[in-house]
Design an enzyme around this catalytic site. Structure first.
Site, PDB file in Angstrom:
ATOM      1  N   ASP A 187       0.487  -1.556   0.290  1.00 46.44           N
ATOM      2  CA  ASP A 187       0.459   0.231  -0.153  1.00 46.44           C
ATOM      3  C   ASP A 187       0.495   1.030   0.237  1.00 46.44           C
ATOM      4  O   ASP A 187       0.353   2.249  -0.498  1.00 46.44           O
ATOM      5  CB  ASP A 187      -0.646  -0.065   1.061  1.00 46.44           C
ATOM      6  CG  ASP A 187      -2.131  -0.527   1.265  1.00 46.44           C
ATOM      7  OD1 ASP A 187      -2.029  -1.159  -0.213  1.00 46.44           O
ATOM      8  OD2 ASP A 187      -2.909  -1.566   2.096  1.00 46.44           O
TER       9      ASP A 187
ATOM     10  N   GLY B 212       0.567   5.088  -2.062  1.00 46.47           N
ATOM     11  CA  GLY B 212       1.302   6.083  -1.266  1.00 46.47           C
ATOM     12  C   GLY B 212       0.487   6.291  -0.380  1.00 46.47           C
ATOM     13  O   GLY B 212      -1.149   7.099   0.025  1.00 46.47           O
TER      14      GLY B 212
ATOM     15  N   GLY C 296      -8.546   2.758  -0.958  1.00 41.91           N
ATOM     16  CA  GLY C 296      -9.674   1.675  -1.414  1.00 41.91           C
ATOM     17  C   GLY C 296     -10.401   1.327  -0.113  1.00 41.91           C
ATOM     18  O   GLY C 296     -10.490   1.960  -0.279  1.00 41.91           O
ATOM     19  N   ASN C 297     -10.721  -0.378  -0.590  1.00 45.48           N
ATOM     20  CA  ASN C 297     -11.183  -0.149   0.908  1.00 45.48           C
ATOM     21  C   ASN C 297     -11.026   0.309   2.099  1.00 45.48           C
ATOM     22  O   ASN C 297     -12.182   0.112   3.140  1.00 45.48           O
ATOM     23  CB  ASN C 297     -12.041  -1.819   0.453  1.00 45.48           C
ATOM     24  CG  ASN C 297     -10.956  -3.013   0.365  1.00 45.48           C
ATOM     25  OD1 ASN C 297      -9.708  -2.459   0.035  1.00 45.48           O
ATOM     26  ND2 ASN C 297     -10.502  -3.586   1.201  1.00 45.48           N
ATOM     27  N   TYR C 298     -10.197  -0.711   2.709  1.00 44.76           N
ATOM     28  CA  TYR C 298      -9.410  -0.985   3.976  1.00 44.76           C
ATOM     29  C   TYR C 298      -9.036   1.106   4.220  1.00 44.76           C
ATOM     30  O   TYR C 298      -8.921   1.813   3.609  1.00 44.76           O
ATOM     31  CB  TYR C 298      -8.592  -1.281   5.043  1.00 44.76           C
ATOM     32  CG  TYR C 298      -8.780  -2.985   4.516  1.00 44.76           C
ATOM     33  CD1 TYR C 298      -9.189  -2.870   6.010  1.00 44.76           C
ATOM     34  CD2 TYR C 298      -8.985  -3.812   3.463  1.00 44.76           C
ATOM     35  CE1 TYR C 298      -9.333  -4.298   6.640  1.00 44.76           C
ATOM     36  CE2 TYR C 298      -9.135  -5.254   4.529  1.00 44.76           C
ATOM     37  CZ  TYR C 298      -9.411  -5.752   5.745  1.00 44.76           C
ATOM     38  OH  TYR C 298      -9.918  -6.541   5.844  1.00 44.76           O
TER      39      TYR C 298
ATOM     40  N   TYR D 247      -7.348   2.525   7.499  1.00 47.59           N
ATOM     41  CA  TYR D 247      -5.843   2.326   8.393  1.00 47.59           C
ATOM     42  C   TYR D 247      -6.622   3.761   9.469  1.00 47.59           C
ATOM     43  O   TYR D 247      -5.500   4.947   9.018  1.00 47.59           O
ATOM     44  CB  TYR D 247      -4.462   1.901   7.791  1.00 47.59           C
ATOM     45  CG  TYR D 247      -4.785   0.996   6.948  1.00 47.59           C
ATOM     46  CD1 TYR D 247      -4.171  -0.164   7.807  1.00 47.59           C
ATOM     47  CD2 TYR D 247      -5.133   0.926   6.115  1.00 47.59           C
ATOM     48  CE1 TYR D 247      -4.165  -1.849   6.998  1.00 47.59           C
ATOM     49  CE2 TYR D 247      -4.445  -0.620   5.075  1.00 47.59           C
ATOM     50  CZ  TYR D 247      -4.370  -1.681   5.449  1.00 47.59           C
ATOM     51  OH  TYR D 247      -3.974  -2.684   5.428  1.00 47.59           O
TER      52      TYR D 247
ATOM     53  N   HIS E 271      -6.944 -13.482   4.102  1.00 46.99           N
ATOM     54  CA  HIS E 271      -5.867 -12.616   3.979  1.00 46.99           C
ATOM     55  C   HIS E 271      -4.466 -11.912   4.866  1.00 46.99           C
ATOM     56  O   HIS E 271      -5.423 -11.854   6.545  1.00 46.99           O
ATOM     57  CB  HIS E 271      -6.338 -10.850   2.888  1.00 46.99           C
ATOM     58  CG  HIS E 271      -7.194  -9.981   4.525  1.00 46.99           C
ATOM     59  ND1 HIS E 271      -8.700 -10.421   4.330  1.00 46.99           N
ATOM     60  CD2 HIS E 271      -6.937  -9.027   4.868  1.00 46.99           C
ATOM     61  CE1 HIS E 271      -9.455  -9.621   4.781  1.00 46.99           C
ATOM     62  NE2 HIS E 271      -8.451  -8.446   5.393  1.00 46.99           N
TER      63      HIS E 271
ATOM     64  N   ASP F 267      25.300   3.621  15.057  1.00 45.33           N
ATOM     65  CA  ASP F 267      23.969   4.472  14.527  1.00 45.33           C
ATOM     66  C   ASP F 267      22.624   3.406  13.958  1.00 45.33           C
ATOM     67  O   ASP F 267      23.494   2.567  13.112  1.00 45.33           O
ATOM     68  CB  ASP F 267      24.384   5.085  13.892  1.00 45.33           C
ATOM     69  CG  ASP F 267      22.862   5.878  13.796  1.00 45.33           C
ATOM     70  OD1 ASP F 267      21.737   5.884  14.206  1.00 45.33           O
ATOM     71  OD2 ASP F 267      23.177   6.846  12.943  1.00 45.33           O
TER      72      ASP F 267
ATOM     73  N   HIS G  19      -6.068 -12.564   8.873  1.00 43.13           N
ATOM     74  CA  HIS G  19      -7.761 -11.926   8.730  1.00 43.13           C
ATOM     75  C   HIS G  19      -8.548 -13.018   8.073  1.00 43.13           C
ATOM     76  O   HIS G  19      -8.922 -12.906   7.129  1.00 43.13           O
ATOM     77  CB  HIS G  19      -7.271 -10.335   7.818  1.00 43.13           C
ATOM     78  CG  HIS G  19      -9.289 -10.038   8.374  1.00 43.13           C
ATOM     79  ND1 HIS G  19      -9.636  -8.945   8.257  1.00 43.13           N
ATOM     80  CD2 HIS G  19     -10.156 -10.524   9.248  1.00 43.13           C
ATOM     81  CE1 HIS G  19     -10.545  -8.082   8.358  1.00 43.13           C
ATOM     82  NE2 HIS G  19     -11.386  -9.806   8.825  1.00 43.13           N
TER      83      HIS G  19
END
Length: 696
Positions: free
Chosen positions: A334, A339, A420-422, A424, A477, A634, A645
């Site tokens: 994603d 982006g 899209g569909n999800y 976050y 998924h 570092d 899911h």
């Protein structure tokens, strides 16, 4: 000296910070912080410089990424912690990284931006010759989904299914990589799938199953088409999630802060309680948190102790588990393909964020290179959730009961990404204890498959998902959210330590840790310090252990190395895909939750700079094969939050929020509990008559 009460914290912090803000206002407003995102004026100047440069003469030229090319880390650290006042700080150069497409090639350009932000010049240019393509632009996706309406084979397929063409919506899906051509010989293509909206806004719940279209994004033409199988289009009834289509709302809740907000935002720098940090925006990563430091009340006055140099979500890998033709390639990256910042939309005050929130914008470059304003992309707010920061009740005294309780107040930085569909919900939560909590909350719409099944009893073979409604399979998924966290625990050079819980038998011999008692077993800690990158990988589910980043050059008065430890809090799944499966090769880092690498400015994106159709050759796993040294160096912590899911009916038509996360918690970083300095708030009795309990 009297301790300040907790309810006075916002007022006192705001008063102190107003002095700091006033001192730096002139400088911060005339010159941006070196980690500030590019301004609209700077984006405009970068565009003009690229278009005027003879290095990329081909046209059309499209901009796929324009972001800050931050100054070198030592220079930024000197700017932030050098000790000089803001007016005498050196002005660091402003540069942009541009990824563009022209002449069938991907171009990387670095552009210098003048200090006034109104002019720019191209410093370097390179043509990408490896595998993969840049982030898809919003504009080319909108152009692509308009093509099927005028494509005769698709129009005929829709007609045969009895669907009104005016109700059809389409979406662009990256094709992934499955062993075919890569590099300069590959075609920049995507697949398109279509859905039926009609009376519902939830068109994802109504797929036109069985049809696959291939679009050449450079030529903007459909170059492949197959109508393989026909299934019923799921019904619209019961799929809409909009207000007015569902039940009545709950009574609203209101966050009240009588003394006002307890945090202060100066440009992109946030100061709250004992924390100070910088909030940035990137069209690929979304929210970027930098220069997070904590004020130590037990140290010298005004001491800011470094915790995090720079952190962001590097990638979100979402592979679906259906191997059929219309589904096998749905293995999304994603951040690298879509982006996250591009798909962050305006937050809704009072719903996405409480009434006491402040908002930050996030501008980005459109496909034509011109700046696109992004209002209210990030919110910042104090959370009063009724949690307890610490408490103790002591009943051991015969003549009195002692109870001390401190409420927990935290500061949240939030962005919501909807690729899209999800959806976050990505939270950074700062605590007065010195902890940083990272919470990912999933909601939105399931990606479903049309089917002939209307009841679970009809399913006799693997359906690759759950029947959540008539003719509707929600496909299994995964979600893997990978964070890039350049931690600088009290300084730049750190080490990665595994404190492994090890069971022991009581031998009765004090020389081996035993004792002559009836106790037969106990556990102790075996400390391992990672020497190389191979040592720095960890599966958090494999064995009980504390995982820490420590500064071997700094110790407490007790002689312990100062550090922070990683505490997973749910969603610790690792990928179970075969190592030779193509999606797993592209995201092979998802086999383990923890990776540690030496800092490299160029190693930001776990799936590589060019993620679309990437092969895994430029990725976190590939970099780590060099097995570089990480002890007292570092170093960067990469943590992947994972979730398998299996959908259930309650996830349909819109999924209730499901959360997982992790915490970075001080571990011998302070000399003692750092929130002891916060006094007890006044006890206020409620005038409400709503209590249903007996008063005793």
């Amino acid at each position: 000296m009297a301790q300040m009460s907790h309810h006075m914290l916002p007022v006192l912090v705001a008063a102190v910070l107003s002095i700091t803000a006033a001192a730096s206002a002139a400088s911060s407003h005339s010159h941006p912080h070196p980690l500030d995102p590019l301004t609209p004026d700077e984006i405009t100047a970068v565009r003009a410089a690229v278009l005027a440069s003879p290095r990329v003469p081909a046209r059309p030229l499209t901009f796929h990424y324009v972001g800050l090319d931050e100054p070198d880390k030592p220079d930024v650290l000197a700017y932030a912690y050098g000790g000089s006042g803001s007016s005498s700080r050196p002005l660091l150069p402003r540069r942009a990284l541009v990824i563009a497409r022209a002449g069938g090639q991907s171009h990387e350009l670095r552009v210098s931006v003048a200090s006034n932000g109104t002019s720019a010049a191209v410093l370097s240019h390179a043509v990408h010759s490896g595998a993969g393509f840049p982030v898809l632009t919003l504009e080319e996706q909108f152009a692509a989904v308009a093509l099927p309406q005028a494509y005769p084979p698709f129009v005929e397929s829709v007609r045969r299914r009895g669907v009104d063409m005016d109700d059809v919506l389409c979406a662009v899906f990256p094709v992934g990589w499955f062993g075919g051509r890569a590099g300069t010989t590959a075609k920049r293509v995507a697949k398109m799938l279509c859905f039926v909206a009609g009376p519902t806004a939830n068109f994802y719940a109504r797929p036109i199953e069985g049809i696959t279209m291939v679009v050449d994004l450079d030529a903007m033409a459909i170059v492949g088409y197959r109508d393989r199988v026909t299934y019923p289009v799921p019904k619209a009834e019961g799929t809409d999630y909009r207000a007015g289509k569902t039940g009545p709302p709950l009574a609203p809740g209101v966050a009240v802060q009588p003394e006002g907000r307890g945090f202060h935002i100066d440009g992109h720098v946030v100061r709250w309680a004992n924390w100070e940090f910088h909030v940035g925006f990137d069209m690929r990563a979304g929210t970027v948190i930098s220069l997070a430091s904590v004020h130590d009340h037990d140290a010298d006055a005004g001491t800011r102790r470094r915790v995090l140099y720079r952190g962001f979500v590097s990638e979100i890998f979402v592979p679906y588990m259906d191997p059929v033709e219309e589904w096998y390639y749905r293995t999304f990256l994603d951040a690298g393909e879509y982006g996250l910042g591009l798909w962050a939309f305006p937050l809704q005050p009072g719903a996405d964020c409480p009434a006491n929130a402040a908002y930050l914008d996030g501008s980005y470059a459109g496909q034509d290179g011109k700046p696109v304003g992004g209002e209210n992309r990030i919110c910042v707010f104090e959370r009063y959730a009724g949690d307890v920061a610490w408490r103790h009740t002591e009943a051991g005294f015969p003549d009195r009961l002692i109870t001390e309780v401190r409420p927990d107040v935290t500061l949240v930085v939030r962005m919501v990404v909807s690729p899209g569909n999800y959806d976050y919900i990505l939270d950074w939560e700062f605590k007065t204890s010195g902890s940083i909590k990272f919470v990912v909350s999933l909601t939105g719409l399931l990606e479903v498959k049309g089917t002939s099944y209307t009841h679970a009893d009809e399913i006799t073979v693997d359906a690759h998902g759950s029947l959540v409604s008539e003719n509707t399979i929600a496909v299994y998924h995964d979600h893997y959210v990978t964070y890039h966290l350049d931690l600088d625990i009290d300084g730049t050079n750190n080490s990665f330590v595994k404190n492994i819980i090890t069971a022991k038998r009581n031998t009765g011999d004090p020389a081996t840790g035993g004792a002559g008692t009836p106790r037969r077993s106990y556990w102790t800690v075996r400390r391992e310090v990672a020497e190389t990158e191979a040592d720095g990988q960890a599966d958090v589910n494999a064995a009980p252990a504390d995982l820490l980043l420590v500064n071997p050059g700094k110790k407490t008065r007790m002689g312990n190395e100062v550090g922070y430890r990683l505490i997973p809090s749910g969603a610790t799944a690792a990928s179970v895909l075969a190592d030779d499966d193509y999606p797993q090769r592209r995201a092979s880092y998802t086999k383990k939750q923890v990776w540690v690498t030496p800092y490299s400015k160029s190693e930001k994106w776990a799936s590589g700079l060019f993620a679309d159709q990437s092969t895994g050759a430029d990725s976190l796993t590939a970099w780590s094969r060099r097995n570089r040294g990480i002890r007292d160096q570092d170093i960067v912590l990469w943590y992947t939050l994972g979730l398998h899911h299996i959908p259930y009916q309650e996830d349909f038509p819109v999924m209730p929020t499901l959360s997982g996360g992790f915490e970075l918690r001080p571990s011998n970083f302070f000399e003692r509990n750092p929130i002891l300095k916060i006094g007890r708030p006044p006890i206020r009795s409620s005038a409400s008559g709503n209590c249903s309990c007996d008063a005793r």
